[in-house]
Write a protein that holds these residues in place. Structure first.
Motif, PDB file in Angstrom:
ATOM      1  N   THR A 175     -88.483 -65.210 -28.270  1.00 24.48           N
ATOM      2  CA  THR A 175     -88.962 -66.312 -27.432  1.00 24.48           C
ATOM      3  C   THR A 175     -87.912 -67.414 -27.309  1.00 24.48           C
ATOM      4  N   LEU A 176     -87.171 -67.676 -28.378  1.00 18.75           N
ATOM      5  CA  LEU A 176     -86.129 -68.698 -28.319  1.00 18.75           C
ATOM      6  C   LEU A 176     -85.011 -68.297 -27.361  1.00 18.75           C
ATOM      7  N   SER A 177     -84.730 -67.021 -27.289  1.00 17.14           N
ATOM      8  CA  SER A 177     -83.661 -66.552 -26.403  1.00 17.14           C
ATOM      9  C   SER A 177     -84.054 -66.647 -24.937  1.00 17.14           C
ATOM     10  N   MET A 218     -92.875 -64.794 -17.441  1.00 16.77           N
ATOM     11  CA  MET A 218     -92.127 -64.988 -18.678  1.00 16.77           C
ATOM     12  C   MET A 218     -92.882 -65.902 -19.644  1.00 16.77           C
ATOM     13  N   LEU A 219     -93.623 -66.866 -19.100  1.00 12.80           N
ATOM     14  CA  LEU A 219     -94.450 -67.720 -19.949  1.00 12.80           C
ATOM     15  C   LEU A 219     -95.521 -66.904 -20.654  1.00 12.80           C
ATOM     16  N   VAL A 220     -96.140 -65.993 -19.933  1.00 11.28           N
ATOM     17  CA  VAL A 220     -97.158 -65.131 -20.526  1.00 11.28           C
ATOM     18  C   VAL A 220     -96.549 -64.277 -21.633  1.00 11.28           C
ATOM     19  N   LEU A 221     -95.347 -63.715 -21.389  1.00 15.03           N
ATOM     20  CA  LEU A 221     -94.679 -62.923 -22.417  1.00 15.03           C
ATOM     21  C   LEU A 221     -94.385 -63.767 -23.655  1.00 15.03           C
ATOM     22  N   THR A 222     -93.940 -65.006 -23.437  1.00 16.27           N
ATOM     23  CA  THR A 222     -93.644 -65.897 -24.553  1.00 16.27           C
ATOM     24  C   THR A 222     -94.898 -66.204 -25.364  1.00 16.27           C
ATOM     25  N   LEU A 223     -95.998 -66.507 -24.679  1.00 11.14           N
ATOM     26  CA  LEU A 223     -97.250 -66.815 -25.369  1.00 11.14           C
ATOM     27  C   LEU A 223     -97.760 -65.604 -26.155  1.00 11.14           C
ATOM     28  N   LEU A 224     -97.613 -64.412 -25.580  1.00 11.70           N
ATOM     29  CA  LEU A 224     -98.020 -63.208 -26.290  1.00 11.70           C
ATOM     30  C   LEU A 224     -97.188 -63.018 -27.558  1.00 11.70           C
TER      31      LEU A 224
END
Length: 250
Positions: A175-177, A218-224
């Motif tokens: 997520t940081l990347s 990408m926000l959804v992927l990060t939250l997951l």
């Protein structure tokens, strides 16, 4: 909301639709930027997880005078502004690729992976150390008493004990990347533009709805990923207090 805007510009609402999400497959520039971001996130997370796990295990199981210096180094990496990292990395990577003859550092993916893994390595080290410090060494000592070589003990005892923290560290590194913008803008080369840098460049011509659509994905992927981190840490039994104490060098 504006991800579903069928207008030409992001701020000019036209009507509701899903056309903006098709840009991920229909527009080569957007598809390339997203693929670069995902590829770099996966590779930099693997590198950061490997280095951070080794560092975390050493800090927890082989403490000594060097521990305080090393934790200080990790803290320095954690608090250094990204712009400082970026300004430092650019000439160093150019030197390695051009003057030192290491052509691998001329590649955009390699540069991005190195840049993105710096902060993430420190994060993984904190989490792995916090995990192992709270666990008794009796299982590892018993393995040694039964004449298991150190490598086998590490592989069959230490690594499984640390695995929840390792997995959590990998997901956090991922997520940081994904949202690393400043370092990416400095070290990227033509043909390997990650998504955050693509969005910045799109400001000159006006943001379009597909920018919001891909950002939403990408926000959804990060939250997951963050949700999985919380689940893994909760199941492993690590407390927030232990992790916070480790991050503070305790």
């Amino acid at each position: 909301m504006y991800s579903f805007n069928e207008g030409r510009l992001l701020i000019a609402w036209d009507h509701f639709g899903f056309g903006s999400f098709r840009a991920l497959t229909e527009r080569p520039a957007i598809r390339s930027a997203v693929l670069v971001s995902v590829q770099v996130a996966v590779l930099s997370s693997l590198l950061a997880t490997f280095l951070g796990t080794m560092a975390g295990v050493a800090l927890a199981r082989r403490p000594g005078r060097w521990t305080y210096w090393f934790i200080g180094l990790l803290l320095l990496v954690s608090v250094t502004p990204e712009i400082v990292d970026a300004v430092s990395l650019l000439p160093w990577l150019v030197y390695l690729g051009s003057d030192a003859g290491l052509s691998v550092f001329n590649g955009g993916i390699v540069r991005l992976v190195v840049g993105h893994s710096l902060f993430s390595t420190a994060v993984v080290s904190y989490i792995v150390r916090a995990r192992l410090v709270g666990l008794d060494e009796s299982l590892e000592e018993a393995s040694g008493d039964l004449y298991a070589p150190p490598v086998r003990t590490f592989r069959r005892i230490t690594v499984p004990l640390a695995m929840p923290a390792v997995l959590a560290g990998y997901l956090l590194s991922f997520t940081l990347s994904l949202d690393n913008t400043i370092v990416s803008a400095f070290v990227q080369v033509s043909g390997t533009t990650p998504w955050p840098v693509y969005v910045l460049s799109a400001l000159r011509s006006g943001l379009r709805p597909e920018i919001a659509a891909v950002s939403t994905v990408m926000l959804v992927l990060t939250l997951l990923a963050l949700g999985l981190v919380a689940l893994v840490l909760r199941r492993s039994g690590d407390s927030a207090t232990d992790i916070a104490r480790t991050m503070g060098g305790g």
